[in-house]
Design a protein around this motif. Structure first.
Motif, PDB file in Angstrom:
ATOM      1  N   ILE A 197       0.827  -1.204   0.000  1.00  0.00           N
ATOM      2  CA  ILE A 197       0.000   0.000   0.000  1.00  0.00           C
ATOM      3  C   ILE A 197       0.863   1.257   0.000  1.00  0.00           C
ATOM      4  O   ILE A 197       0.634   2.200  -0.771  1.00  0.00           O
ATOM      5  N   ASP A 198       1.878   1.284   0.842  1.00  0.00           N
ATOM      6  CA  ASP A 198       2.726   2.472   0.931  1.00  0.00           C
ATOM      7  C   ASP A 198       3.391   2.823  -0.397  1.00  0.00           C
ATOM      8  O   ASP A 198       3.352   3.984  -0.817  1.00  0.00           O
ATOM      9  N   PRO A 199       4.004   1.887  -1.120  1.00  0.00           N
ATOM     10  CA  PRO A 199       4.591   2.251  -2.415  1.00  0.00           C
ATOM     11  C   PRO A 199       3.570   2.739  -3.432  1.00  0.00           C
ATOM     12  O   PRO A 199       3.921   3.464  -4.358  1.00  0.00           O
ATOM     13  N   LYS A 200       2.328   2.363  -3.249  1.00  0.00           N
ATOM     14  CA  LYS A 200       1.301   2.825  -4.172  1.00  0.00           C
ATOM     15  C   LYS A 200       0.870   4.250  -3.895  1.00  0.00           C
ATOM     16  O   LYS A 200       0.593   5.020  -4.815  1.00  0.00           O
ATOM     17  N   VAL A 201       0.774   4.630  -2.616  1.00  0.00           N
ATOM     18  CA  VAL A 201       0.158   5.923  -2.287  1.00  0.00           C
ATOM     19  C   VAL A 201       1.145   7.008  -1.880  1.00  0.00           C
ATOM     20  O   VAL A 201       0.836   8.187  -1.998  1.00  0.00           O
ATOM     21  N   ASP A 202       2.343   6.634  -1.402  1.00  0.00           N
ATOM     22  CA  ASP A 202       3.181   7.652  -0.759  1.00  0.00           C
ATOM     23  C   ASP A 202       4.630   7.684  -1.253  1.00  0.00           C
ATOM     24  O   ASP A 202       5.467   8.343  -0.670  1.00  0.00           O
ATOM     25  N   VAL A 203       4.933   7.004  -2.335  1.00  0.00           N
ATOM     26  CA  VAL A 203       6.311   6.978  -2.808  1.00  0.00           C
ATOM     27  C   VAL A 203       6.648   8.281  -3.529  1.00  0.00           C
ATOM     28  O   VAL A 203       5.812   8.868  -4.228  1.00  0.00           O
ATOM     29  N   ARG A 204       7.884   8.752  -3.342  1.00  0.00           N
ATOM     30  CA  ARG A 204       8.395   9.884  -4.095  1.00  0.00           C
ATOM     31  C   ARG A 204       9.083   9.379  -5.361  1.00  0.00           C
ATOM     32  O   ARG A 204       9.460   8.203  -5.453  1.00  0.00           O
ATOM     33  N   ASP A 206      12.027   9.709  -6.545  1.00  0.00           N
ATOM     34  CA  ASP A 206      13.363   9.146  -6.375  1.00  0.00           C
ATOM     35  C   ASP A 206      13.353   7.870  -5.549  1.00  0.00           C
ATOM     36  O   ASP A 206      14.399   7.235  -5.372  1.00  0.00           O
ATOM     37  N   GLY A 207      12.185   7.450  -5.053  1.00  0.00           N
ATOM     38  CA  GLY A 207      12.085   6.211  -4.297  1.00  0.00           C
ATOM     39  C   GLY A 207      11.530   5.055  -5.109  1.00  0.00           C
ATOM     40  O   GLY A 207      11.351   3.951  -4.584  1.00  0.00           O
ATOM     41  N   LEU A 208      11.280   5.285  -6.394  1.00  0.00           N
ATOM     42  CA  LEU A 208      10.715   4.235  -7.235  1.00  0.00           C
ATOM     43  C   LEU A 208      11.720   3.122  -7.473  1.00  0.00           C
ATOM     44  O   LEU A 208      12.913   3.371  -7.682  1.00  0.00           O
ATOM     45  N   GLU A 209      11.229   1.902  -7.442  1.00  0.00           N
ATOM     46  CA  GLU A 209      12.045   0.751  -7.797  1.00  0.00           C
ATOM     47  C   GLU A 209      12.003   0.558  -9.312  1.00  0.00           C
ATOM     48  O   GLU A 209      11.140   1.097 -10.004  1.00  0.00           O
ATOM     49  N   ALA A 210      12.951  -0.218  -9.822  1.00  0.00           N
ATOM     50  CA  ALA A 210      12.998  -0.480 -11.262  1.00  0.00           C
ATOM     51  C   ALA A 210      11.686  -1.098 -11.729  1.00  0.00           C
ATOM     52  O   ALA A 210      11.211  -2.075 -11.149  1.00  0.00           O
ATOM     53  N   GLY A 211      11.091  -0.507 -12.755  1.00  0.00           N
ATOM     54  CA  GLY A 211       9.853  -1.033 -13.314  1.00  0.00           C
ATOM     55  C   GLY A 211       8.594  -0.614 -12.595  1.00  0.00           C
ATOM     56  O   GLY A 211       7.494  -0.957 -13.034  1.00  0.00           O
ATOM     57  N   GLN A 212       8.722   0.137 -11.489  1.00  0.00           N
ATOM     58  CA  GLN A 212       7.542   0.551 -10.723  1.00  0.00           C
ATOM     59  C   GLN A 212       6.875   1.762 -11.364  1.00  0.00           C
ATOM     60  O   GLN A 212       7.537   2.740 -11.725  1.00  0.00           O
ATOM     61  N   THR A 213       5.562   1.706 -11.510  1.00  0.00           N
ATOM     62  CA  THR A 213       4.792   2.842 -12.011  1.00  0.00           C
ATOM     63  C   THR A 213       4.547   3.816 -10.868  1.00  0.00           C
ATOM     64  O   THR A 213       4.150   3.420  -9.778  1.00  0.00           O
ATOM     65  N   TRP A 214       4.763   5.082 -11.127  1.00  0.00           N
ATOM     66  CA  TRP A 214       4.594   6.095 -10.083  1.00  0.00           C
ATOM     67  C   TRP A 214       3.125   6.441  -9.942  1.00  0.00           C
ATOM     68  O   TRP A 214       2.491   6.928 -10.874  1.00  0.00           O
ATOM     69  N   THR A 215       2.579   6.180  -8.773  1.00  0.00           N
ATOM     70  CA  THR A 215       1.194   6.503  -8.454  1.00  0.00           C
ATOM     71  C   THR A 215       1.153   7.198  -7.093  1.00  0.00           C
ATOM     72  O   THR A 215       2.172   7.326  -6.420  1.00  0.00           O
ATOM     73  N   GLY A 216      -0.025   7.636  -6.678  1.00  0.00           N
ATOM     74  CA  GLY A 216      -0.191   8.156  -5.330  1.00  0.00           C
ATOM     75  C   GLY A 216      -0.150   9.665  -5.218  1.00  0.00           C
ATOM     76  O   GLY A 216      -0.148  10.404  -6.200  1.00  0.00           O
ATOM     77  N   TRP A 217      -0.114  10.100  -3.957  1.00  0.00           N
ATOM     78  CA  TRP A 217      -0.181  11.530  -3.658  1.00  0.00           C
ATOM     79  C   TRP A 217       0.930  12.330  -4.323  1.00  0.00           C
ATOM     80  O   TRP A 217       0.684  13.405  -4.886  1.00  0.00           O
ATOM     81  N   ALA A 238      -6.019   9.629  -9.805  1.00  0.00           N
ATOM     82  CA  ALA A 238      -6.834  10.040  -8.659  1.00  0.00           C
ATOM     83  C   ALA A 238      -7.771   8.910  -8.246  1.00  0.00           C
ATOM     84  O   ALA A 238      -7.934   8.612  -7.050  1.00  0.00           O
ATOM     85  N   ASP A 239      -8.392   8.261  -9.218  1.00  0.00           N
ATOM     86  CA  ASP A 239      -9.248   7.110  -8.907  1.00  0.00           C
ATOM     87  C   ASP A 239      -8.448   5.988  -8.263  1.00  0.00           C
ATOM     88  O   ASP A 239      -8.908   5.331  -7.323  1.00  0.00           O
ATOM     89  N   THR A 240      -7.236   5.774  -8.764  1.00  0.00           N
ATOM     90  CA  THR A 240      -6.371   4.733  -8.198  1.00  0.00           C
ATOM     91  C   THR A 240      -6.021   5.054  -6.750  1.00  0.00           C
ATOM     92  O   THR A 240      -6.017   4.166  -5.892  1.00  0.00           O
ATOM     93  N   LEU A 241      -5.726   6.322  -6.473  1.00  0.00           N
ATOM     94  CA  LEU A 241      -5.422   6.734  -5.106  1.00  0.00           C
ATOM     95  C   LEU A 241      -6.605   6.458  -4.188  1.00  0.00           C
ATOM     96  O   LEU A 241      -6.431   5.926  -3.079  1.00  0.00           O
ATOM     97  N   ASP A 244      -6.769   2.800  -3.411  1.00  0.00           N
ATOM     98  CA  ASP A 244      -5.712   2.345  -2.507  1.00  0.00           C
ATOM     99  C   ASP A 244      -5.941   2.822  -1.079  1.00  0.00           C
ATOM    100  O   ASP A 244      -5.685   2.088  -0.113  1.00  0.00           O
ATOM    101  N   VAL A 245      -6.414   4.051  -0.906  1.00  0.00           N
ATOM    102  CA  VAL A 245      -6.709   4.556   0.434  1.00  0.00           C
ATOM    103  C   VAL A 245      -7.879   3.773   1.037  1.00  0.00           C
ATOM    104  O   VAL A 245      -7.886   3.474   2.241  1.00  0.00           O
ATOM    105  N   THR A 246      -8.845   3.417   0.219  1.00  0.00           N
ATOM    106  CA  THR A 246      -9.956   2.598   0.697  1.00  0.00           C
ATOM    107  C   THR A 246      -9.463   1.219   1.135  1.00  0.00           C
ATOM    108  O   THR A 246      -9.932   0.673   2.150  1.00  0.00           O
TER     109      THR A 246
END
Length: 379
Positions: A197-204, A206-217, A238-241, A244-246
């Motif tokens: 959940i955290d990597p989906k909603v709160d990642v910056r 520069d914190g993305l891992e290889a291949g990770q799609t940037w989502t969240g706040w 926004a819908d994805t956020l 994920d929060v739900t």
């Protein structure tokens, strides 16, 4: 989001206590202290025991590498049993965890990224199974109610933010952004314990891992402040956020929380402030760092206040220090409030270097005694 997380568990680990110390770790095996020793380097994670009795386990970590590292004790499905972050080169940390019998992994993360260098371990036997006091059980129940309430309160505030983004209203979305994050910031260590959940909603970025799609706040934060526009991609995000929060809200009530994990979570919230908010890295586009800062402090103080009666009995001097330092830090933060009781704070890009140092010093002055709260509760 910190480079890593109150360890909240789903029924297997019962008590977690983290205590960081500085200096160089002694060489040798664990025959003297009975601890499991972990030698972490930039390319290795050497564990002195891969099988140990269930119950109270002490893990002594020494970072012999050139990068800041972390140590995680993980379930097979990557849920967190115990952790210690920000172990600098040439320093060591001690993790004490009450762990039930089962299979786990130790993971060292040089550079605080990736899945870590892992070693499989096993806890055997039945463990101690010590009972908590009614006083601490009440503290846990109250804290669980608090984190659930924060997640519940986040649903409407996040929806307000999401609706503004989907409407293409940049100014309304900017206004709703920081309030939508407060519940998360107050309970971040709990929220972050639920795997992905955290990597989906709160990642910056520069914190993305290889291949990770940037989502969240923070992805939406960049669109609003750096790009000053909302496109179709942002509306979908926004819908994805909201989804994920739900999901976070649904899961938060299932977490098993212990008195010691509450204490360690309070300290981790201060670490979150020190590594992200004071530096201005967390909200690098919106500069709403002080609102996050306040949320982290409020979450830490809530855990402390619930544990305070027990801590007072076991270490009255520590309680005196914590009361003083919490009051001092809150007073310092109040200097930057735009209103007396609300959550409008000075934009962090308007806070000078001297003032940032003052805030950093206030955080450090609280973090040091707060790191002793878990030990006081566990006496």
């Amino acid at each position: 989001m910190r480079p890593a997380r109150l360890t909240v568990l789903s029924a297997a680990a019962v008590v977690v206590a983290l205590t960081a110390v500085t200096g160089c770790a002694d060489k040798g095996d664990d025959s003297g202290s009975g601890a499991i020793k972990v030698n972490a380097t930039d390319s290795g994670c050497e564990v002195s025991k891969t099988e140990f009795p269930a119950g109270k386990v002490s893990i002594e970590v020494e970072n012999k590498g050139s990068k800041v590292t972390e140590l995680y004790v993980l379930f097979p499905d990557d849920r967190i049993v115990a952790e210690r972050e920000n172990i600098g080169p040439g320093t060591k940390a001690t993790i004490t965890a009450e762990i039930k019998a089962g299979d786990y992994a130790f993971a060292c993360k040089p550079g605080m990224k990736g899945d870590g260098i892992r070693t499989k371990v096993k806890a055997t036997g039945q463990g101690s199974g010590e009972k908590r006091s009614p006083e601490l059980d009440a503290a846990v129940a109250s804290y669980r109610k608090y984190v659930v309430e924060q997640a519940e309160a986040s649903l409407p505030t996040t929806k307000t933010f999401v609706d503004a983004v989907k409407a293409g209203d940049v100014e309304a979305a900017k206004k709703a952004y920081a309030p939508s994050r407060l519940g998360w910031e107050r309970t971040e260590p709990v929220a972050e314990s639920f795997g992905d959940i955290d990597p989906k909603v709160d990642v910056r970025e520069d914190g993305l891992e290889a291949g990770q799609t940037w989502t969240g706040w923070h992805r939406l934060e960049k669109a609003l402040w750096a790009d000053n526009k909302i496109g179709d991609d942002e509306k979908k995000l926004a819908d994805t956020l909201m989804t994920d929060v739900t999901e976070w809200h649904k899961k938060i009530g299932t977490a098993e929380i212990t008195p010691t994990s509450m204490a360690n979570g309070a300290k981790e919230l201060l670490d979150e402030v020190a590594t992200g908010k004071v530096t201005g890295e967390e909200e690098r586009y919106s500069h709403t760092d002080l609102i996050d800062f306040k949320g982290n402090v409020e979450g830490a103080e809530k855990a402390y206040e619930l544990l305070k009666p027990t801590a007072q009995k076991n270490d009255a001097e520590l309680v005196k220090q914590l009361d003083t330092q919490f009051a001092a830090l809150n007073t310092l933060l109040d200097k930057y409030r735009a209103d007396k009781n609300g959550y409008e704070f000075t934009s962090y890009d308007k806070v000078g270097d001297a003032e940032r140092k003052e805030l950093s010093d206030g955080v450090n002055s609280l973090a040091e005694p707060l790191s002793k709260l878990a030990a006081a509760v566990a006496k």
